[in-house]
Design an enzyme around this catalytic site. Structure first.
Site, PDB file in Angstrom:
ATOM      1  N   GLU A 290       0.166  10.335   0.369  1.00 51.08           N
ATOM      2  CA  GLU A 290      -1.072  11.115   0.271  1.00 51.08           C
ATOM      3  C   GLU A 290      -2.092  10.739   1.341  1.00 51.08           C
ATOM      4  O   GLU A 290      -3.104  11.450   1.518  1.00 51.08           O
ATOM      5  CB  GLU A 290      -1.708  10.949  -1.112  1.00 51.08           C
TER       6      GLU A 290
ATOM      7  N   CYS B 298       1.458   3.819  -6.044  1.00 47.98           N
ATOM      8  CA  CYS B 298       1.164   2.465  -5.550  1.00 47.98           C
ATOM      9  C   CYS B 298       0.891   1.526  -6.734  1.00 47.98           C
ATOM     10  O   CYS B 298       1.766   1.336  -7.572  1.00 47.98           O
ATOM     11  CB  CYS B 298       0.028   2.480  -4.540  1.00 47.98           C
TER      12      CYS B 298
ATOM     13  N   HIS C  44       2.319   5.452   0.303  1.00 46.98           N
ATOM     14  CA  HIS C  44       1.188   6.375   0.324  1.00 46.98           C
ATOM     15  C   HIS C  44       1.434   7.646   1.131  1.00 46.98           C
ATOM     16  O   HIS C  44       0.817   7.861   2.183  1.00 46.98           O
ATOM     17  CB  HIS C  44      -0.040   5.655   0.875  1.00 46.98           C
TER      18      HIS C  44
END
Length: 308
Positions: free
Chosen positions: A237, A142, A235
């Site tokens: 994660e 990011c 994202h």
């Protein structure tokens, strides 16, 4: 094989309860192999949440991983207990003489600032240059990915007039890439940002390849072989409830915010969100770890040298 982290780190208990293989120093010392040395430069305010998310992904591979948590030398976090930071984190100044097989640079909630106005920008630039001599493979996530592609290639981030927020469909643009083994042609990834990197500027830079992209949210994953780096602007994660936490926080604060797109069933925030990206998250980070294992040097000292 498991990820090696201190047994007192909060992530240890969380990951153990989820079935992720973890081990402490005593267990690791009994295995006659060299664990991969992976650093996590954690720039997020919620350190414990972020370290758990990334440890979950890189700890799900069949290799032994030794994770080192890193923070900026001068910047002091206000959202994580000082005792936690003192116990588990090392400053860049403390680890700069070490070599790492891999380094993750997380995002940071400062995307509205020009890079040059970030208080730790000079040190971060030093770290990004340091990766070229001390890290075999670097993964910018990011804002961390945007910072790297800007510093190393001059690619700009552009402020949007609205927040890209939700789960957006992405396409596999390079199925033969070793980082995309097992990927579907089409899948969703959580996105939460007020800025974007434009494909036209990636194309104008030297030797960059976009591996994942979306018609709605733009380029997502970019490979930079010259700098042994990957940049991801979204994202994978995220936990199942991370977008909900962001949405609920903004609603409670009275901030103007749209319901995250394609996240809740029927876009109804009263319903429980469903995780539709978990498998691809494990694929991507597992493929990254596997590529490091296949290409890194057994002798850590050779990383960044002509031999490495």
């Amino acid at each position: 094989m498991p990820i090696k982290i201190p047994s007192t780190l909060p992530a240890y208990e969380v990951l153990s309860s989820e079935g992720v293989m973890v081990m402490d120093e005593q267990q690791a010392s009994r295995q006659d192999i060299r664990p991969l040395q992976i650093g996590l430069l954690n720039l997020m305010p919620k350190k414990i949440q972020t370290e758990t998310q990334f440890a979950r992904l890189i700890g799900a591979t069949p290799l032994q991983i030794e994770l080192t948590l890193i923070r900026m030398s001068e910047h002091q976090t206000k959202n994580t207990a000082a005792e936690h930071m003192e116990t588990f984190y090392r400053t860049f100044a403390e680890i700069k003489d070490r070599k790492f097989d891999g380094l993750l640079i997380t995002g940071a909630p400062i995307e509205h600032l020009p890079f040059e106005e970030v208080t730790y920008w000079d040190e971060l630039r030093e770290i990004m240059d340091w990766t070229q001599t001390n890290v075999h493979s670097t993964f910018g996530v990011c804002w961390g990915g945007m910072a790297m592609i800007h510093h190393l290639h001059g690619v700009q981030k552009h402020v949007l007039d609205h927040k890209i927020f939700g789960c957006y469909r992405h396409q596999n643009l390079n199925p033969s890439s070793p980082y995309l083994r097992g990927f579907s042609d089409d899948f969703v990834i959580p996105v939460s940002r007020w800025t974007e990197i434009r494909q036209s500027e990636i194309d104008a830079a030297q030797n960059l390849t976009t591996l994942l992209g979306s018609d709605e949210s733009g380029p997502c994953l970019v490979e930079d072989p010259d700098h042994r780096a990957l940049y991801i602007f979204n994202h994978f994660e995220y936990d199942s409830g991370t977008l909900k936490e962001e949405y609920d926080r903004d609603v409670e604060a009275g901030n103007a915010i749209n319901v995250p797109k394609n996240y809740y069933p029927n876009d109804d925030p009263t319903k429980q969100p469903q995780n539709r990206w978990r498998s691809h998250a494990h694929l991507l980070y597992g493929n990254w770890i596997n590529d490091i294992y296949q290409t890194t040097k057994y002798n850590l000292d050779e990383i960044g040298t002509k031999a490495g």
